[in-house]
Design a protein around this motif. Structure first.
Motif, PDB file in Angstrom:
ATOM      1  N   HIS A 159       0.408  -7.564  -4.682  1.00  0.00           N
ATOM      2  CA  HIS A 159      -0.461  -7.275  -3.546  1.00  0.00           C
ATOM      3  C   HIS A 159      -1.840  -7.809  -3.887  1.00  0.00           C
ATOM      4  CE1 HIS A 159       2.696  -4.208  -3.792  1.00  0.00           C
ATOM      5  NE2 HIS A 159       2.608  -4.073  -2.484  1.00  0.00           N
ATOM      6  N   SER A 160      -2.408  -8.646  -3.036  1.00  0.00           N
ATOM      7  CA  SER A 160      -3.683  -9.301  -3.340  1.00  0.00           C
ATOM      8  C   SER A 160      -4.874  -8.531  -2.773  1.00  0.00           C
ATOM      9  CB  SER A 160      -3.703 -10.725  -2.784  1.00  0.00           C
ATOM     10  OG  SER A 160      -4.989 -11.304  -2.971  1.00  0.00           O
ATOM     11  N   PHE A 161      -5.760  -8.134  -3.667  1.00  0.00           N
ATOM     12  CA  PHE A 161      -7.003  -7.509  -3.241  1.00  0.00           C
ATOM     13  C   PHE A 161      -7.992  -8.567  -2.756  1.00  0.00           C
ATOM     14  CE2 PHE A 161     -11.222  -5.627  -4.656  1.00  0.00           C
ATOM     15  CZ  PHE A 161     -11.354  -4.814  -3.541  1.00  0.00           C
ATOM     16  N   ALA A 176      -8.384   3.263   2.045  1.00  0.00           N
ATOM     17  CA  ALA A 176      -8.664   2.519   0.809  1.00  0.00           C
ATOM     18  C   ALA A 176      -8.122   1.100   0.928  1.00  0.00           C
ATOM     19  CB  ALA A 176      -8.026   3.222  -0.383  1.00  0.00           C
ATOM     20  N   SER A 177      -8.840   0.146   0.353  1.00  0.00           N
ATOM     21  CA  SER A 177      -8.373  -1.238   0.301  1.00  0.00           C
ATOM     22  C   SER A 177      -7.531  -1.483  -0.941  1.00  0.00           C
ATOM     23  CB  SER A 177      -9.559  -2.199   0.299  1.00  0.00           C
ATOM     24  OG  SER A 177     -10.329  -2.044   1.474  1.00  0.00           O
ATOM     25  N   GLU A 216       1.533   0.945  -0.858  1.00  0.00           N
ATOM     26  CA  GLU A 216       1.704  -0.508  -0.792  1.00  0.00           C
ATOM     27  C   GLU A 216       0.388  -1.250  -0.992  1.00  0.00           C
ATOM     28  OE1 GLU A 216       4.452  -2.455  -0.483  1.00  0.00           O
ATOM     29  OE2 GLU A 216       5.600  -0.615  -0.809  1.00  0.00           O
ATOM     30  N   LEU A 217      -0.618  -0.569  -1.469  1.00  0.00           N
ATOM     31  CA  LEU A 217      -1.930  -1.186  -1.674  1.00  0.00           C
ATOM     32  C   LEU A 217      -1.992  -1.919  -3.011  1.00  0.00           C
ATOM     33  CD1 LEU A 217      -4.285   1.745  -0.566  1.00  0.00           C
ATOM     34  CD2 LEU A 217      -3.738  -0.321   0.728  1.00  0.00           C
ATOM     35  N   PRO A 218      -2.928  -2.844  -3.160  1.00  0.00           N
ATOM     36  CA  PRO A 218      -3.176  -3.438  -4.477  1.00  0.00           C
ATOM     37  C   PRO A 218      -3.596  -2.351  -5.474  1.00  0.00           C
ATOM     38  CG  PRO A 218      -4.269  -4.712  -2.762  1.00  0.00           C
ATOM     39  CD  PRO A 218      -3.786  -3.454  -2.113  1.00  0.00           C
ATOM     40  N   LEU A 219      -3.064  -2.436  -6.694  1.00  0.00           N
ATOM     41  CA  LEU A 219      -3.381  -1.448  -7.721  1.00  0.00           C
ATOM     42  C   LEU A 219      -4.111  -2.101  -8.887  1.00  0.00           C
ATOM     43  CD1 LEU A 219      -0.264   0.873  -8.142  1.00  0.00           C
ATOM     44  CD2 LEU A 219      -2.168   1.035  -6.538  1.00  0.00           C
ATOM     45  N   ASP A 227      -1.492  -4.823  -9.897  1.00  0.00           N
ATOM     46  CA  ASP A 227      -1.767  -6.120  -9.272  1.00  0.00           C
ATOM     47  C   ASP A 227      -3.041  -6.731  -9.827  1.00  0.00           C
ATOM     48  OD1 ASP A 227       0.324  -5.948  -7.071  1.00  0.00           O
ATOM     49  OD2 ASP A 227      -0.843  -4.147  -6.665  1.00  0.00           O
ATOM     50  N   LEU A 228      -3.916  -5.863 -10.308  1.00  0.00           N
ATOM     51  CA  LEU A 228      -5.183  -6.279 -10.899  1.00  0.00           C
ATOM     52  C   LEU A 228      -5.342  -5.589 -12.245  1.00  0.00           C
ATOM     53  CD1 LEU A 228      -5.980  -5.227  -7.659  1.00  0.00           C
ATOM     54  CD2 LEU A 228      -7.945  -6.609  -8.257  1.00  0.00           C
ATOM     55  N   ILE A 229      -6.070  -6.248 -13.133  1.00  0.00           N
ATOM     56  CA  ILE A 229      -6.470  -5.595 -14.372  1.00  0.00           C
ATOM     57  C   ILE A 229      -7.978  -5.659 -14.496  1.00  0.00           C
ATOM     58  CG2 ILE A 229      -4.319  -6.026 -15.599  1.00  0.00           C
ATOM     59  CD1 ILE A 229      -6.253  -8.238 -17.115  1.00  0.00           C
ATOM     60  N   LEU A 230      -8.509  -4.778 -15.339  1.00  0.00           N
ATOM     61  CA  LEU A 230      -9.939  -4.752 -15.627  1.00  0.00           C
ATOM     62  C   LEU A 230     -10.185  -5.395 -16.984  1.00  0.00           C
ATOM     63  CD1 LEU A 230     -12.729  -3.473 -14.649  1.00  0.00           C
ATOM     64  CD2 LEU A 230     -12.249  -1.699 -16.344  1.00  0.00           C
ATOM     65  N   LEU A 231     -11.125  -6.328 -17.024  1.00  0.00           N
ATOM     66  CA  LEU A 231     -11.603  -6.866 -18.294  1.00  0.00           C
ATOM     67  C   LEU A 231     -13.087  -6.547 -18.398  1.00  0.00           C
ATOM     68  CD1 LEU A 231      -9.844 -10.368 -18.527  1.00  0.00           C
ATOM     69  CD2 LEU A 231      -9.185  -8.225 -19.646  1.00  0.00           C
TER      70      LEU A 231
END
Length: 263
Positions: free
Chosen positions: A34-36, A80-81, A107-110, A131-135
């Motif tokens: 899922h793309s933020f 929430a987005s 079903e949201l980006p995580l 779907d996303l990570i934090l750096l």
């Protein structure tokens, strides 16, 4: 003892060592992406990354009784987005079980919110549905930041590069970050100031990256302040985890985006 950030990173090294011992047990991700970033490209509203956050070193226990799937479903229902899930156990009382429970509920980006220092952590995050990570730029030298950024991109993940000052911002821009989070909380002192977003926002926007303002956002006036500075979105945890009326908190925080913040 060192700063809290130094303590966390030292513990992460131990976690990575344990993870390496059982790396063959990390399954390949079975979840669709899922793309933020696509959401940011098409919205006229300030995007909200709502966070599931049980505790923090600075606040102690925030809310350790709510069900992650139930909370995430409320986040999705009220606008929430994307959803951020703290997966650090030692300092934030989170877990990858929380991430999995949220993935199965919405079903949201995580966003997997953790202190990532090794590719195995990225693989683990993906396997649990991120779907996303934090750096975090403060936690990584430029070469390691670039290596992990490229590794995550190669896995089809999006990356939120978190910065707090000019030097860290320069690192984020140099590696080509598309999504930059300005953390208003200094991870070394844990002091918070929305002025950090206001100070760095213009340069983030000039780089072409989307800007997310993180930490210290509790009231609509806070949201307006970072929105007016140029933020495309906000990352909010405590205000939602403590809210007695999540719907109303979203109503207060869902504001039209400034025309100048669009790309």
């Amino acid at each position: 003892m060192g700063t809290i950030l130094e303590q966390i990173l030292e513990h992460k090294k131990q976690e990575v060592d344990h993870l390496r011992e059982r790396k063959n047990f990390i399954p390949e991700s079975q979840y669709k992406r899922h793309s933020f970033i696509k959401k940011l490209q098409t919205t006229d509203e300030l995007s909200i990354i709502a966070e599931f956050k049980r505790a923090s070193p600075s606040k102690g226990t925030i809310n350790n009784v709510v069900n992650p799937g139930v909370q995430a479903s409320a986040y999705e229902k009220f606008g929430a987005s994307a959803i951020s899930v703290l997966t650090d156990q030692t300092f934030f009382k989170g877990s990858f079980s929380d991430l999995k429970a949220v993935r199965e509920a919405v079903e949201l980006p995580l966003l997997c919110k953790d202190f990532i220092i090794d590719p195995l952590q990225i693989k683990q995050a993906a396997s649990y549905g991120a779907d996303l990570i934090l750096l975090i730029a403060a936690a990584l030298d430029e070469m390691r930041l670039h290596e992990l950024y490229q590794y995550a991109k190669g896995m089809g993940l999006e990356i939120l590069v978190e910065i707090h000052n000019q030097k860290e911002l320069e690192k984020a821009i140099k590696i080509g970050a598309e999504l930059i989070g300005i953390n208003n909380r200094d991870l070394k002192t844990f002091q918070v100031s929305l002025g950090v977003t206001e100070k760095l926002a213009a340069e983030v926007k000039n780089s072409g990256a989307f800007l997310i303002s993180e930490s210290g956002i509790h009231h609509q006036e806070d949201v307006k302040r970072v929105r007016n500075a140029g933020a495309n979105g906000i990352l909010v945890g405590e205000a939602f985890m403590k809210s007695s009326d999540i719907n109303q908190t979203f109503v207060d925080f869902r504001l039209p985006i400034n025309e100048g913040a669009k790309r």
